[in-house]
Design a protein around this motif. Structure first.
Motif, PDB file in Angstrom:
ATOM      1  N   THR A  88       7.738   4.001 -19.843  1.00 11.22           N
ATOM      2  CA  THR A  88       7.576   5.179 -18.986  1.00 11.22           C
ATOM      3  C   THR A  88       8.231   4.936 -17.638  1.00 11.22           C
ATOM      4  N   PRO A  89       9.291   5.672 -17.321  1.00 17.60           N
ATOM      5  CA  PRO A  89       9.957   5.469 -16.033  1.00 17.60           C
ATOM      6  C   PRO A  89       8.982   5.543 -14.861  1.00 17.60           C
ATOM      7  N   GLY A  90       9.036   4.526 -14.010  1.00 20.53           N
ATOM      8  CA  GLY A  90       8.215   4.492 -12.802  1.00 20.53           C
ATOM      9  C   GLY A  90       6.852   3.861 -12.955  1.00 20.53           C
ATOM     10  N   ALA A  91       6.342   3.757 -14.162  1.00 24.16           N
ATOM     11  CA  ALA A  91       4.971   3.279 -14.361  1.00 24.16           C
ATOM     12  C   ALA A  91       4.818   1.787 -14.071  1.00 24.16           C
ATOM     13  N   LEU A  92       5.852   1.006 -14.324  1.00 22.01           N
ATOM     14  CA  LEU A  92       5.740  -0.439 -14.119  1.00 22.01           C
ATOM     15  C   LEU A  92       5.408  -0.771 -12.669  1.00 22.01           C
ATOM     16  N   LEU A  93       6.047  -0.118 -11.725  1.00 27.37           N
ATOM     17  CA  LEU A  93       5.771  -0.385 -10.317  1.00 27.37           C
ATOM     18  C   LEU A  93       4.318  -0.077  -9.974  1.00 27.37           C
ATOM     19  N   VAL A  94       3.786   1.006 -10.519  1.00 23.05           N
ATOM     20  CA  VAL A  94       2.382   1.367 -10.270  1.00 23.05           C
ATOM     21  C   VAL A  94       1.472   0.272 -10.824  1.00 23.05           C
ATOM     22  N   LYS A  95       1.732  -0.168 -12.054  1.00 26.43           N
ATOM     23  CA  LYS A  95       0.885  -1.195 -12.668  1.00 26.43           C
ATOM     24  C   LYS A  95       1.028  -2.523 -11.940  1.00 26.43           C
ATOM     25  N   GLU A  96       2.230  -2.874 -11.519  1.00 24.01           N
ATOM     26  CA  GLU A  96       2.408  -4.123 -10.772  1.00 24.01           C
ATOM     27  C   GLU A  96       1.601  -4.114  -9.477  1.00 24.01           C
ATOM     28  N   SER A  97       1.586  -2.996  -8.781  1.00 25.37           N
ATOM     29  CA  SER A  97       0.805  -2.888  -7.559  1.00 25.37           C
ATOM     30  C   SER A  97      -0.694  -2.963  -7.863  1.00 25.37           C
ATOM     31  N   ASP A  98      -1.111  -2.329  -8.945  1.00 23.97           N
ATOM     32  CA  ASP A  98      -2.511  -2.382  -9.377  1.00 23.97           C
ATOM     33  C   ASP A  98      -2.912  -3.834  -9.685  1.00 23.97           C
ATOM     34  N   LEU A  99      -2.084  -4.511 -10.452  1.00 24.63           N
ATOM     35  CA  LEU A  99      -2.383  -5.911 -10.791  1.00 24.63           C
ATOM     36  C   LEU A  99      -2.413  -6.794  -9.546  1.00 24.63           C
ATOM     37  N   ALA A 100      -1.478  -6.581  -8.640  1.00 26.66           N
ATOM     38  CA  ALA A 100      -1.426  -7.387  -7.415  1.00 26.66           C
ATOM     39  C   ALA A 100      -2.719  -7.235  -6.621  1.00 26.66           C
ATOM     40  N   HIS A 101      -3.216  -6.012  -6.503  1.00 29.66           N
ATOM     41  CA  HIS A 101      -4.455  -5.828  -5.755  1.00 29.66           C
ATOM     42  C   HIS A 101      -5.653  -6.369  -6.527  1.00 29.66           C
ATOM     43  N   ASN A 102      -5.692  -6.118  -7.822  1.00 32.37           N
ATOM     44  CA  ASN A 102      -6.809  -6.623  -8.620  1.00 32.37           C
ATOM     45  C   ASN A 102      -6.883  -8.150  -8.603  1.00 32.37           C
ATOM     46  N   ALA A 103      -5.732  -8.802  -8.588  1.00 32.61           N
ATOM     47  CA  ALA A 103      -5.688 -10.267  -8.644  1.00 32.61           C
ATOM     48  C   ALA A 103      -5.661 -10.921  -7.266  1.00 32.61           C
ATOM     49  N   ASP A 104      -5.823 -10.152  -6.219  1.00 33.79           N
ATOM     50  CA  ASP A 104      -5.829 -10.699  -4.860  1.00 33.79           C
ATOM     51  C   ASP A 104      -6.948 -11.747  -4.760  1.00 33.79           C
ATOM     52  N   PRO A 105      -6.591 -12.992  -4.412  1.00 30.65           N
ATOM     53  CA  PRO A 105      -7.610 -14.047  -4.348  1.00 30.65           C
ATOM     54  C   PRO A 105      -8.795 -13.700  -3.445  1.00 30.65           C
ATOM     55  N   ALA A 106      -8.547 -13.011  -2.351  1.00 26.28           N
ATOM     56  CA  ALA A 106      -9.650 -12.638  -1.457  1.00 26.28           C
ATOM     57  C   ALA A 106     -10.592 -11.655  -2.152  1.00 26.28           C
ATOM     58  N   ARG A 107     -10.038 -10.783  -2.941  1.00 28.75           N
ATOM     59  CA  ARG A 107     -10.851  -9.815  -3.672  1.00 28.75           C
ATOM     60  C   ARG A 107     -11.642 -10.500  -4.787  1.00 28.75           C
ATOM     61  N   LEU A 108     -10.998 -11.435  -5.479  1.00 30.32           N
ATOM     62  CA  LEU A 108     -11.656 -12.147  -6.571  1.00 30.32           C
ATOM     63  C   LEU A 108     -12.702 -13.145  -6.068  1.00 30.32           C
ATOM     64  N   ALA A 109     -12.518 -13.658  -4.856  1.00 28.97           N
ATOM     65  CA  ALA A 109     -13.396 -14.704  -4.322  1.00 28.97           C
ATOM     66  C   ALA A 109     -14.853 -14.282  -4.219  1.00 28.97           C
ATOM     67  N   VAL A 110     -15.122 -13.001  -4.092  1.00 29.77           N
ATOM     68  CA  VAL A 110     -16.505 -12.540  -3.935  1.00 29.77           C
ATOM     69  C   VAL A 110     -17.224 -12.379  -5.271  1.00 29.77           C
ATOM     70  N   LEU A 111     -16.499 -12.570  -6.368  1.00 22.43           N
ATOM     71  CA  LEU A 111     -17.093 -12.426  -7.700  1.00 22.43           C
ATOM     72  C   LEU A 111     -17.646 -13.751  -8.193  1.00 22.43           C
ATOM     73  N   ASP A 112     -18.568 -13.700  -9.144  1.00 21.00           N
ATOM     74  CA  ASP A 112     -19.089 -14.937  -9.717  1.00 21.00           C
ATOM     75  C   ASP A 112     -17.967 -15.642 -10.478  1.00 21.00           C
ATOM     76  N   ALA A 113     -18.129 -16.936 -10.688  1.00 19.79           N
ATOM     77  CA  ALA A 113     -17.072 -17.754 -11.273  1.00 19.79           C
ATOM     78  C   ALA A 113     -16.636 -17.275 -12.653  1.00 19.79           C
ATOM     79  N   ALA A 114     -17.571 -16.889 -13.497  1.00 18.63           N
ATOM     80  CA  ALA A 114     -17.220 -16.443 -14.848  1.00 18.63           C
ATOM     81  C   ALA A 114     -16.398 -15.155 -14.810  1.00 18.63           C
ATOM     82  N   THR A 115     -16.813 -14.211 -13.985  1.00 20.61           N
ATOM     83  CA  THR A 115     -16.081 -12.951 -13.870  1.00 20.61           C
ATOM     84  C   THR A 115     -14.698 -13.205 -13.283  1.00 20.61           C
ATOM     85  N   ARG A 116     -14.640 -14.036 -12.259  1.00 21.14           N
ATOM     86  CA  ARG A 116     -13.361 -14.372 -11.621  1.00 21.14           C
ATOM     87  C   ARG A 116     -12.403 -14.989 -12.639  1.00 21.14           C
TER      88      ARG A 116
END
Length: 159
Positions: free
Chosen positions: A114-142
């Motif tokens: 799908t033209p254009g969708a990859l950039l949207v998903k890459e940005s979504d993944l980048a934010h979801n995988a942000d270490p600061a964002r993940l750091a507040v989760l329990d170890a198993a979830t992280r």
């Protein structure tokens, strides 16, 4: 002699502006929080900003604001079909909408096709995988989410 000129096409309704899309997304997700308990709209804003920073088009930024709306059930596919958004934006939103029990490989293939969708998903993944964002989760979830995001990145190819 009668005028045989066909009636003009009805005017096309104006497309939603990015400000209107952002406001709509904030309202649609108003009652949601992320895994860390933060307002979900913060994630949407971060994904949209990431798309903008990566040189994305207005259509991609709009898709970023609404990337989880259908998947989360806050907007229906029927609403999206009739929305005052470009067909390209609608296609990107549906491309990044994960379906129940869908293999990750099929999901990734749809995004890549799908033209254009990859950039949207890459940005979504980048934010979801942000270490600061993940750091507040329990170890198993992280650990689970880190593996999930890494697998999707691998399926989508080199950034």
């Amino acid at each position: 002699m009668a005028d045989t000129t066909p009636d003009p096409l009805p005017p096309t309704p104006p497309m939603l502006s990015l400000a209107e899309v952002a406001a709509l997304a904030r309202r649609a997700h108003a009652d949601q929080t992320d895994k860390a308990g933060r307002p979900y709209a913060e994630h949407l804003a971060a994904v949209a900003a990431g798309v903008r920073e990566r040189g994305g088009s207005d259509e991609q930024i709009a898709a970023a604001w609404l990337h989880d709306a259908v998947e989360d059930g806050v907007l229906t596919p029927e609403w999206l079909a009739g929305a005052a958004l470009t067909e390209a934006t609608k296609a990107m939103i549906m491309a990044v909408t994960k379906r129940a029990d869908e293999p990750a490989e099929e999901y990734a293939a749809r995004i890549l096709a799908t033209p254009g969708a990859l950039l949207v998903k890459e940005s979504d993944l980048a934010h979801n995988a942000d270490p600061a964002r993940l750091a507040v989760l329990d170890a198993a979830t992280r650990a689970r989410l880190t593996a999930k995001y890494a697998r999707m990145r691998a399926l989508l190819g080199p950034a």
